[in-house]
Scaffold this active site. Structure first.
Site: not given
Length: 772
Positions: A472, A588, A601
């Protein structure tokens, strides 16, 4: 071995008459072809670099400017207002030129300077246009005059020019630093439905004290950083959220993407892997040349492409205190794992990519190989699944020399990692938990059969199904999704298979076989590997996954109710959460900030006063009131999503203020509390149809199943969803078996019922309108 195969191409013997040299024509041919390919690649990159560098102009426009300048000079008009004469007088080599040559050379220099100035002006104009975000806040179908004018200017600037992948990078605006007052106000608004009056009043006091005492100094330094850095968030986000984490990245950070939901083009494992690897190499070639079209919102507003740079040839390298991302230039091999053995496979032959049929042959050779793993080799990749510090120490101690160093280097420098899995997975409607087991396999596998540090691991199962496990830190899910859409479409609609299920094409006779990597792993290192495996296995066994296919309705029906599909689903998740646990929680939702340079993001806090008001009044008020509360909640969510996309979110600003407070040794109770709050419901929408390579109306079965991630909180849920076409939504739900409060299957049923109940509101409304 391939190295040995190449080495025997040159042979020589020393004789009394001198050195007798023998050259292999075949090897010389391959060397020549490799050289040609390399120089052609450089030439294309250089050309595309120039095209990107002058966008939105074109190199040919320089010739137009030069000709126009020369024409005016011969017409005895001086467009330079004396600058050409000044250049002529100050040229150091003017004494070696005729007057006419001096004039021509000076005009060319002036024209070049004018052309570069015009390009800079165009770029700043484009940046100013891309900084306009009012369009995103306008109601669907209602466009203001300013937005219409902006759209016309933007379209005119782009007309007639095909942008390359990185054409817009230098024209994208910087991510703005929000005002502290705005961030604090929005934060207090977001926690209001989660706190009672006393708790809220205490939080308000703490927040206001921070705003008055500490925030001004932190904000000044953060604004200074925003002037110096390309993006004031992204470098800290990558370092502190991802690379400095010392816990396992498997499940906790890595995410996965699934294969096509209903279609398996071939059940031959080697053939499917061959086609898909070849499609990935095609994608990589276009990526390295910058030839992909940039993604654009509304087909007009460009998105940042920065994250795509590190998709291939990239590995996360472990460190004692922090990891780092190693990205290399074009790599010519990949590493394949099968039944505990690692193999190196060359991707080029004779200066070209291997054809799918050749890749199938190589992978079939690995599948047919019956050798046993070397001591310690079977679970070696578990090092990447366990805690980071033991892995970093083991890497320094046991993999810094000899065959271990060479083999580890082969893995870490490979284009990507491929696992030829010995299990069968995929969605099977006749098996109750097929999607659940498929997701768990992609997310963690056996804990030692994926190299979790690679930018991504491609997984090919025995039945021809595929999947991807992605690291990630280097990028977010839409980046992998972009590549995955291209690969699956290319595999099915462009490459194809023979009637027997094999890859199409011929096979070169001189293809060197895969190279089995060699290891010399001592017992002490094997103990470290086993410890990492046990840590990872505890995490993997605790993951409770449920894949939920919701096919009662989809985007088509939701849009008829004049509601954003994302807002509809988020409100359904709030309703499901309340029914599941009897309370609300901090929620979230990931949104993107890629309309800004190097944007990643931002967080949308989906649990709002409006959403809780809608959920709490379920059932008893009149229908009109319930629908009104729903629309207010949906509108609120949409507005927050738009704020997040346009750089006015809450959480990245607070995160950066917190990091700045650490650098300045400022203790902030407010920031500590904000950063320690658990996200018990973490959600994300997987983008679909980013490339539109497949017409899903014509081919409704050729749809992907999306992807997912592990639970973020020990007592919470992780929910990823993908809106597929008009009539299908897939939910990927994760939680932990160890939590008595959660159950992924139960939550999936709650989501299904919540979706149906919200739809029922609109059905009742439609029924009443018909009766009237």
């Amino acid at each position: 071995m391939a190295e040995a195969h190449q080495a025997v191409g040159f042979q020589f013997t020393v004789t009394p008459d001198g050195i007798d040299l023998h050259l292999s024509r075949e090897v010389l041919k391959h060397i020549y072809l490799s050289g040609v390919t390399s120089w052609r690649k450089r030439a294309i990159r250089f050309k595309n670099g120039i095209l990107t560098g002058v966008y939105p102009a074109s190199p040919s426009s320089l010739l137009i400017v030069v000709i126009a300048t020369m024409s005016t000079i011969y017409a005895r008009i001086d467009p330079s207002l004396g600058m050409i004469d000044t250049i002529k007088r100050t040229m150091p080599v003017s004494g070696y030129m005729t007057v006419q040559t001096q004039t021509v050379f000076s005009a060319i220099l002036f024209s070049t300077g004018l052309w570069l100035s015009l390009i800079l002006m165009l770029r700043y104009t484009l940046k100013a246009l891309l900084s306009y975000h009012a369009w995103i806040f306008e109601s669907h179908g209602k466009i203001s005059f300013c937005t219409k004018l902006w759209l016309v200017c933007l379209l005119n600037m782009f007309s007639g020019r095909r942008p390359l992948l990185y054409s817009f990078q230098t024209s994208l605006p910087r991510l703005p630093v929000p005002r502290v007052d705005d961030t604090i106000t929005r934060y207090l608004e977001s926690v209001r439905p989660l706190l009672d009056d006393e708790q809220y009043n205490q939080m308000e006091v703490v927040a206001n004290n921070f705003k008055k005492d500490q925030a001004p100094k932190l904000q000044k330094y953060l604004i200074l950083k925003s002037w110096c850095a390309t993006n004031y968030v992204s470098d800290w986000w990558e370092e502190y959220i991802y690379l400095r984490g010392r816990s396992p990245i498997m499940v906790n950070s890595n995410f996965y993407a699934m294969d096509l939901l209903y279609v398996t083009p071939t059940h031959r494992q080697a053939a499917r892997a061959g086609n898909v690897v070849h499609a990935m190499l095609q994608y990589r070639r276009k990526l390295e040349r910058g030839e992909h079209a940039p993604l654009r919102a509304l087909g007009v507003v460009p998105m940042c492409s920065y994250q795509m740079e590190r998709m291939f040839n990239t590995t996360r390298i472990p460190g004692i205190e922090t990891d780092f991302v190693q990205h290399l230039s074009d790599r010519k091999h990949l590493v394949v794992y099968h039944k505990g053995r690692f193999f190196k496979v060359w991707l080029y032959y004779g200066g070209r990519h291997l054809w799918p049929s050749e890749l199938e042959t190589q992978f079939q050779r690995i599948l047919d190989d019956t050798t046993e793993p070397q001591p310690g080799e079977l679970k070696l990749a578990a090092l990447t699944a366990g805690n980071r510090v033991p892995w970093a120490r083991a890497r320094l101690k046991y993999f810094s020399q000899g065959v271990n160093k060479a083999s580890l280097e082969a893995i870490e420098t490979s284009a990507f990692f491929l696992t030829l899995d010995d299990e069968v997975h995929g969605y099977d409607p006749e098996k109750l938990r097929s999607l659940d087991l498929y997701a768990k396999s992609l997310l963690h596998g056996k804990c030692y059969d994926r190299w979790f540090d690679k930018s991504f691991t491609l997984i090919a199962y025995k039945n021809g199904k595929l999947g991807v496990n992605a690291e990630h830190s280097w990028a977010d899910a839409p980046i992998i999704g972009h590549m995955w859409e291209y690969v699956l479409a290319t595999d099915c609609f462009h490459l194809g298979y023979t009637e027997e299920g094999h890859c199409k094409g011929d096979i070169s006779n001189g293809l060197p076989p895969p190279i089995k990597l060699q290891w010399d792993i001592p017992l002490e290192c094997q103990e470290v590997i086993e410890d990492s495996y046990m840590v990872a296995k505890v995490i993997a066994d605790d993951v409770d996954f449920h894949g939920c296919l919701f096919d009662e309705f989809g985007k088509g029906l939701i849009k008829k109710s004049r509601t954003s599909p994302d807002a509809f689903i988020q409100l359904a998740l709030q309703l499901a959460q309340f029914r599941d646990k009897g309370e609300f929680c901090l929620t979230y939702e990931a949104s993107m900030t890629r309309m800004f340079r190097e944007g990643r993001t931002e967080t949308v806090r989906s649990c709002t006063s409006e959403s809780t008001a809608f959920v709490r009044v379920e059932g008893w008020p009149p229908l009109a009131q319930r629908l009104d509360l729903f629309r207010k909640a949906a509108d609120k969510h949409q507005n927050m999503y738009r704020l997040a996309m346009t750089g006015s979110g809450i959480d990245r600003h607070l995160f950066c203020l917190y990091i700045m407070s650490k650098y300045l040794s400022i203790d902030s109770p407010f920031l500590k509390q904000v950063l320690s709050e658990p996200w018990r419901l973490s959600t994300s929408q997987t983008p679909q149809q980013q490339l539109n390579m497949v017409d899903i109306k014509r081919f409704p079965r050729y749809v992907g199943a999306g992807g997912g991630f592990g639970p973020v909180a020990d007592d919470g849920y992780g929910v990823s969803y993908i809106i597929i076409g008009e009539n299908l939504i897939t939910f990927h739900i994760s939680s932990k078996f160890s939590s008595p409060e959660t159950d992924s299957y139960r939550f999936g049923q709650n989501i299904r019922q919540a979706m149906l109940d919200i739809r029922a509101l609109f059905d009742q409304k439609d029924k009443k309108e018909k009766e009237m």
